[in-house]
Design a protein around this motif. Structure first.
Motif, PDB file in Angstrom:
ATOM      1  N   ASP A 247       0.860  -1.179   0.000  1.00 13.03           N
ATOM      2  CA  ASP A 247       0.000   0.000   0.000  1.00 13.03           C
ATOM      3  C   ASP A 247       0.895   1.228   0.000  1.00 13.03           C
ATOM      4  O   ASP A 247       1.499   1.583   1.002  1.00 13.03           O
ATOM      5  CB  ASP A 247      -0.878  -0.043   1.250  1.00 13.03           C
ATOM      6  N   GLU A 248       1.007   1.857  -1.160  1.00 11.44           N
ATOM      7  CA  GLU A 248       1.969   2.950  -1.313  1.00 11.44           C
ATOM      8  C   GLU A 248       1.694   4.110  -0.377  1.00 11.44           C
ATOM      9  O   GLU A 248       2.600   4.710   0.186  1.00 11.44           O
ATOM     10  CB  GLU A 248       1.973   3.441  -2.759  1.00 11.44           C
ATOM     11  N   GLU A 249       0.423   4.417  -0.240  1.00 11.46           N
ATOM     12  CA  GLU A 249       0.085   5.560   0.596  1.00 11.46           C
ATOM     13  C   GLU A 249       0.491   5.327   2.050  1.00 11.46           C
ATOM     14  O   GLU A 249       0.989   6.214   2.740  1.00 11.46           O
ATOM     15  CB  GLU A 249      -1.415   5.846   0.508  1.00 11.46           C
ATOM     16  N   LEU A 250       0.314   4.092   2.475  1.00  8.14           N
ATOM     17  CA  LEU A 250       0.666   3.714   3.842  1.00  8.14           C
ATOM     18  C   LEU A 250       2.177   3.808   4.045  1.00  8.14           C
ATOM     19  O   LEU A 250       2.661   4.315   5.059  1.00  8.14           O
ATOM     20  CB  LEU A 250       0.189   2.274   4.067  1.00  8.14           C
ATOM     21  N   GLU A 252       4.207   5.636   2.311  1.00  8.98           N
ATOM     22  CA  GLU A 252       4.562   7.052   2.262  1.00  8.98           C
ATOM     23  C   GLU A 252       4.328   7.708   3.622  1.00  8.98           C
ATOM     24  O   GLU A 252       5.162   8.456   4.129  1.00  8.98           O
ATOM     25  CB  GLU A 252       3.690   7.736   1.213  1.00  8.98           C
ATOM     26  N   GLY A 253       3.156   7.385   4.195  1.00 11.04           N
ATOM     27  CA  GLY A 253       2.819   7.921   5.519  1.00 11.04           C
ATOM     28  C   GLY A 253       3.842   7.491   6.566  1.00 11.04           C
ATOM     29  O   GLY A 253       4.232   8.275   7.434  1.00 11.04           O
ATOM     30  N   LYS A 256       7.037   9.361   6.140  1.00 10.93           N
ATOM     31  CA  LYS A 256       6.844  10.740   6.612  1.00 10.93           C
ATOM     32  C   LYS A 256       6.976  10.788   8.138  1.00 10.93           C
ATOM     33  O   LYS A 256       7.654  11.658   8.682  1.00 10.93           O
ATOM     34  CB  LYS A 256       5.446  11.211   6.190  1.00 10.93           C
ATOM     35  N   LYS A 273      -8.104   2.583   7.904  1.00 10.34           N
ATOM     36  CA  LYS A 273      -8.320   3.119   6.557  1.00 10.34           C
ATOM     37  C   LYS A 273      -9.823   3.268   6.338  1.00 10.34           C
ATOM     38  O   LYS A 273     -10.565   2.288   6.421  1.00 10.34           O
ATOM     39  CB  LYS A 273      -7.730   2.161   5.523  1.00 10.34           C
ATOM     40  N   GLY A 277     -10.785   6.281   1.828  1.00 16.88           N
ATOM     41  CA  GLY A 277      -9.366   6.106   1.519  1.00 16.88           C
ATOM     42  C   GLY A 277      -8.447   6.951   2.384  1.00 16.88           C
ATOM     43  O   GLY A 277      -7.262   7.094   2.097  1.00 16.88           O
ATOM     44  N   ASP A 278      -8.996   7.538   3.466  1.00 13.60           N
ATOM     45  CA  ASP A 278      -8.135   8.281   4.389  1.00 13.60           C
ATOM     46  C   ASP A 278      -7.536   7.330   5.413  1.00 13.60           C
ATOM     47  O   ASP A 278      -8.181   6.374   5.832  1.00 13.60           O
ATOM     48  CB  ASP A 278      -8.947   9.345   5.136  1.00 13.60           C
ATOM     49  N   TYR A 279      -6.301   7.629   5.817  1.00 11.53           N
ATOM     50  CA  TYR A 279      -5.641   6.818   6.833  1.00 11.53           C
ATOM     51  C   TYR A 279      -5.562   7.592   8.142  1.00 11.53           C
ATOM     52  O   TYR A 279      -5.037   8.696   8.178  1.00 11.53           O
ATOM     53  CB  TYR A 279      -4.224   6.447   6.402  1.00 11.53           C
TER      54      TYR A 279
END
Lengths: 350, 452, 83
Positions: A247-250, A252-253, A256, A273, A277-279
């Motif tokens: 999960d790319e967004e995860l 990335e988070g 960060k 999630k 689609g917000d984490y």
């Protein structure tokens, strides 16, 4: 001939019970390490921690004092064990013991040459449940809104403002979802009688729970990170099976978070999630989770990396891992002789 | 052949969850000496129970607190909090080190005067100052810390009558993010009460507003709360300068720093978790230094630290009267001191050590005091070696509040001994006798005769 | 007072009661007493032996032994006295 070093590594959290500590999972990864060989020293609090009796994983076990006995007593016990075993590296695996180990970090390194890779005390305190909302705001990470309340009046005002359902949480443990003000009040009393004040009222976030297990190098670099989705949850809310996901967004988070907080050491991030689609970050655990062996299975031996960081080796960040690897947990009955139980119970060593 | 040391026979269940002798919080390590004086000798000479203070520890504590603040801030003054421990000998150690006095009643005020503290170096706090007290403070030129409006009006009136200009500060309470918020003392910062009080004082020119005082709570574990408090105090001082042109001479941050005791219900022991004085010093001094004062108008920083300077210098020594088995199988140990001498055992799990050597085996016990009262519990559950009648114990960290709050309920108060820098002992308060209580009683004539 | 037949006491002071499955830790003087009970010593003989060996008053010892016997009974380590 092998030119690999052999390290003596001490591990806590040997309570491989139905709501397991991470110790055995850490040991399994250590045994599979490519860059070194290991001798495992188990550190147990109770005489029935299963890991103590798993002789194929744990070479020798010692009882250690409970965190509440104080740092001095712990230090003395570790000095005694170290005198016999010459420990190179130590993995504390319980939240409740971390405070003492973080404070003892320098002394253990300087006086006993025992290395650890742990978050700083500031990082440890700042991610505490009670402070997580502020933490999120400071580092621009989405965290469900949460407020500390001390009185019934505060509770009803806060819960009303946040709306129902709301999560009512204790300072250390326990969390309940309340759907009505009456329920909220009920949980408030239930939790506060057990864990004291304050009580945390948290916005309820609907969605799927996804977790990340990783390691930060303390300078803002993520050494490894593997997200996992729980597939099956026990009645205690623990994952019994899960699968690694890409999960790319995860990821990335996670990068960060590590970059901004300069996180040092292992961590588990618990996210929710939402259907949009917000984490939302629910919790940061400052240690490896019990499912951390999955990261080794998926191609990132984060436990091995952590040891190498502690031993002063250069460790390259790993980005690759196999998505779709699963873990399925099982429990097993071992046959143990009473003599072994006697030894750990009376002399504190096995 | 010499007989062996006796230890009571013990059998304790093993696999009932959380028991291992390497694990449970055990306090079996004996403490046979305080400084270099044997506990046994102290009890022999002065009787049991007995309060003992280490002058060495007090001086060390003061020195390190002073250093923590003075290395960070140029103008620091400590004032000894009398209520924490007003045994004259203890107060005088602090006065010898340069501490002023901080009092909260006429009784304490007179005690400080009698100890030789100059009137202008006695800070007078508290909500209950009688007219007589105020007159005494005005005449001695003591800084009076005003707690409420009634006191402000009364003081203004008295100053006019006496034709003097008393030196005053106002006590300010505020939200520092901690709970509970101590808003019962002084004037609130956030709702403007404090500013209103300042305006009242400065508009009539009868009182000389020289300082601001706060005391945000007790047994505080969060240095950051002091940082917030110091910022708000500084902001108030700066506003007074801006709006009234009046330079505030001092900011008094009160006390409340936690000692190394363990609060009941705490998971980790106080010795590990309580912040160092330097952490409080850092929070307070950096807040004031960064507030924006002109260099030559930097206020004095007053500190009324009590508990953190004296708690670990005080010990309560006592003896086991008996041990017994309760009906549910628990062990109970009855001591010759209880909540009458150890008031703080209501909120601390005081560390208790035996004063003689024992083997490795321990058992859990409830420690009861000698009072014929159910509330008299010193520790609800403590792991100790098997104690016999006559064995001696040391209770740690009792230097703050215990002597001042001890009482003659059911029995009299014990003697107090000070161990000086050369390990010599001094009796600083004699053991009370019946006369200590009965001399103040009067029986009407008609109640004197009776036949039984 | 008799110790149950199958109760095992090791030198480390570890006592296992096979009929209940419970384990206990016994301090050295407690071990001595259990051994003497195994040898069918009477209470008076046990007291005499211990008085000889340890620095203790008779009153204290008697009281402590009664208490210890009480705990042995409570934990089912000994057979209750026959009437």
């Amino acid at each position: 001939m092998s030119d690999k070093p052999k390290y003596t590594i001490a591990v806590t959290g040997l309570n491989a019970i139905d709501s397991p500590g991470p110790g055995i999972a850490v040991i399994k990864s250590l045994k599979e390490a490519q860059s070194f060989d290991v001798r495992i020293i188990g550190l147990s609090y109770e005489n029935l921690e299963p890991g103590v009796f798993m002789r194929h994983y744990v070479d020798k076990s010692y009882q250690v004092p409970f965190p509440g006995a104080g740092m001095e007593v712990l230090f003395e016990r570790l000095a005694y064990i170290n005198h016999i075993e010459q420990i190179d590296f130590l993995f504390p695996n319980f939240d409740a013991e971390l405070f003492n180990y973080i404070k003892l970090q320098d002394r253990l390194s300087q006086e006993l040459q025992i290395e650890m890779v742990l978050p700083t005390l500031e990082q440890f305190e700042a991610r505490h449940k009670v402070n997580l909302y502020e933490y999120g705001q400071k580092y621009d990470i989405k965290v469900p809104r949460s407020e500390m309340v001390f009185t019934e009046a505060d509770l009803s005002a806060t819960a009303k403002e946040m709306g129902f359902p709301a999560v009512i949480k204790g300072k250390f443990y326990d969390a309940y979802v309340a759907y009505t003000p009456d329920q909220a009040l009920n949980y408030f009393h239930k939790i506060s009688s057990k864990w004291g004040l304050p009580i945390i009222v948290q916005q309820y976030v609907y969605g799927t729970e996804v977790n990340v297990c990783g390691v930060g190098d303390g300078h803002g670099v993520t050494i490894g990170a593997v997200p996992m989705r729980k597939l099956y949850i026990t009645d205690k809310g623990k994952a019994w099976a899960g699968v690694s996901i890409d999960d790319e967004e995860l990821l990335e988070g996670t990068n960060k978070m590590v970059e901004r907080t300069k996180w040092r050491g292992p961590f588990e991030l618990e996210y929710m999630k939402t259907s949009e689609g917000d984490y939302y970050l629910l919790e940061i655990n400052p240690r490896f989770p019990a499912w951390c062996y999955l990261t080794t299975g998926a191609g990132q031996n984060q436990v091995e990396d952590l040891v190498n960081i502690g031993m002063g080796k250069k460790v390259e960040p790993k980005k690759e891992f196999a998505a779709g690897k699963m873990f399925v947990r099982y429990s097993e009955d071992m046959i143990v002789d009473l003599e072994e139980f006697e030894k750990i119970s009376t002399v504190g060593e096995l | 052949m010499a007989k062996l040391l006796y230890e009571r026979p013990l059998i304790t269940p093993l696999n009932t969850g959380m028991t291992n002798k390497f694990g449970t919080r055990t306090e079996y390590r004996p403490m046979t000496h305080i400084d270099h004086v044997a506990v046994k000798d102290l009890l022999q000479e002065f009787g049991s129970p007995l309060f003992v203070f280490s002058e060495r520890q007090i001086r060390n504590n003061y020195q390190s607190a002073k250093r923590a603040f003075e290395t960070r801030y140029p103008k620091v003054q400590f004032a000894w909090s009398y209520k924490t421990n007003y045994l004259d000998a203890i107060c005088n150690i602090f006065h010898q080190k340069g501490s002023w006095g901080e009092v909260v009643s006429g009784f304490e005020y007179k005690k400080a005067l009698k100890n030789g503290v100059p009137g202008d170096k006695i800070l007078f706090n508290g909500p209950d100052k009688t007219n007589e007290d105020l007159k005494m403070a005005i005449e001695n030129n003591s800084p009076i810390h005003i707690d409420h409006l009634d006191e402000l009006y009364r003081l203004t009136e008295m100053a006019r009558e006496l034709n003097k200009k008393p030196r005053v500060a106002i006590r300010v309470n505020m939200d520092t993010g901690i709970y509970p918020m101590w808003d019962r003392f002084g004037f609130n910062y956030e709702n403007g009460q404090a500013w209103d009080a300042v305006n009242k004082i400065l508009s009539n020119d009868v009182l000389d507003l020289i300082g601001l005082h706060c005391h945000i709570g007790t047994f505080m574990l969060a240095p950051s709360a002091y940082g917030i408090a110091a910022s708000k105090m500084s902001e108030l001082a700066l506003s007074i300068k801006r709006q009234h042109g009046k330079v505030i001479e001092y900011i008094d941050m009160g006390g409340g720093f936690a000692s190394k005791n363990t609060l009941k219900g705490a998971y980790l022991i106080g010795a590990d978790t309580v912040p160092e004085i330097s952490e409080f010093a850092e929070a307070i001094t950096s807040a004031i230094l960064n507030a924006g004062f002109d260099k030559d108008e930097l206020p004095y920083l007053y500190l009324e630290t009590g508990r953190a300077l004296v708690d670990d210098a005080g010990f309560l020594l006592g003896s086991v009267i008996s041990n017994k088995r309760l009906s549910d199988g628990r062990r109970a140990t009855i001591l010759d001191f209880g909540v009458n001498n150890l008031f703080t055992s209501f909120w601390y799990d005081h560390k208790v050590s035996p004063a003689q050597e024992f083997g490795m085996h321990t058992e859990n016990s409830v420690l009861y005091g000698p009072l014929c009262m159910n509330i008299d519990v010193v520790r609800e559950n403590v792991s100790l070696p098997p104690l016999n009648a006559g064995d001696q114990l040391v209770v740690h960290h009792v230097g703050a509040y215990n002597f001042t709050q001890s009482m003659q309920f059911i029995t009299l108060r014990p003697a107090v001994v000070l161990i000086d820098m050369k390990d010599e002992t001094h009796l600083v308060r004699v053991r009370e006798d019946n006369d200590s209580v009965q001399r103040y009683e009067q029986v009407p004539e008609y109640l004197k005769p009776f036949k039984l | 007072m008799k110790v149950k037949k199958n109760v095992a006491l090791s030198d480390s002071g570890f006592l296992f009661n096979p009929s209940s499955g419970e384990s206990y830790s016994v301090n050295p003087i407690g071990q001595e007493i259990i051994k003497m009970l195994n040898e069918e010593s009477s209470e008076e003989e046990i007291i005499a032996t211990l008085l000889e060996k340890y620095n203790v008053e008779r009153d204290t010892l008697e009281k402590d032994i009664r208490d210890f016997f009480g705990m042995l009974e409570l934990y089912g380590v000994v057979k209750p006295e026959e009437a």
